[in-house]
Write a protein that holds these residues in place. Sequence first.
Motif: not given
Length: 292
Positions: A197-199, A202-206
């Motif tokens: 996601p912007a800002g 790292q990505p979320e766990w999904s």
Amino acid sequence: MHFADFAAGSIGGALGVFVGYPLDTVKVRLQTQRHYKGLWHCVHSIYKTERLSGFFKGVSMPVSTVSVSSSVAFGTYRNCLQCIQQCRYGSGDARPAHLDFFLSGLAAGSAQVVVMSPADVVKVRLQTQTQPEHAVQGSTANMKVKYQGPLHCMATIVREEGIFGLYRGAHAMMLKDGPSFATYFLTYNIFCEWLTPAGQKQPEWSGVLLAGGCAGTCAWGLATPMDVIKARLQADGLGKRRYSGVVNCITESARQEGARVFFKGLGLNCARAFPVNMVVFATYEMVLKLIP
């Protein structure tokens, strides 16, 4: 040097083995034995003759060795990436280019072959050993298995074929794992970039799960043709020797079974790779967060 990646890769690799091993056994049987008529025939035959234990033949060796080879792969990848960042950009915190991920993955795949090849030979020999696991007492049809376990298999190979018997098919394995690991780490990082996601950094766990699954699927899609050759060379010791080397195995396999032989187990590889590498990368990232 980043030591945490060695530990995280080890734990992730060991958990991934348990998730994918039954399908790996089916894949190896399909690639090396011609009497199976398809996926479900192979699964049914293994269950009918060997029950559930047949799907986990030789699993103890890969659990221990894959944890080591995965540790080598992830540790080599991270430290090579660090060196490239220092050399190219003057800082280990600089943002790597896609080529940097690819080259680091190539080094990781090549390095882990040294550790993984002996265990892979033992795994394939045990998986393709289809005789009953007991001798029929008082019968003329005494069918005693050649290999009675991972350690006995390893000792028998060394005794009959020398120490280099444990590295049979290593050239094919190098040709498979170098490019596939390069694709593996590159794909994972590309998907992580897309899914962050912007800002955030790292990505979320999904996103990690999806990126890991897609990375494994892409890597195995590329690796399957050479994986067929590797498995045939490694299994080529249970009976009469059929292949003299990598090139001979490729030409003989194509001549006897056509070009489609190189894609045996492709669907199975990809189906297995997605959940296995979801587990591997999720575990890897989780352990890195826990280790200072």
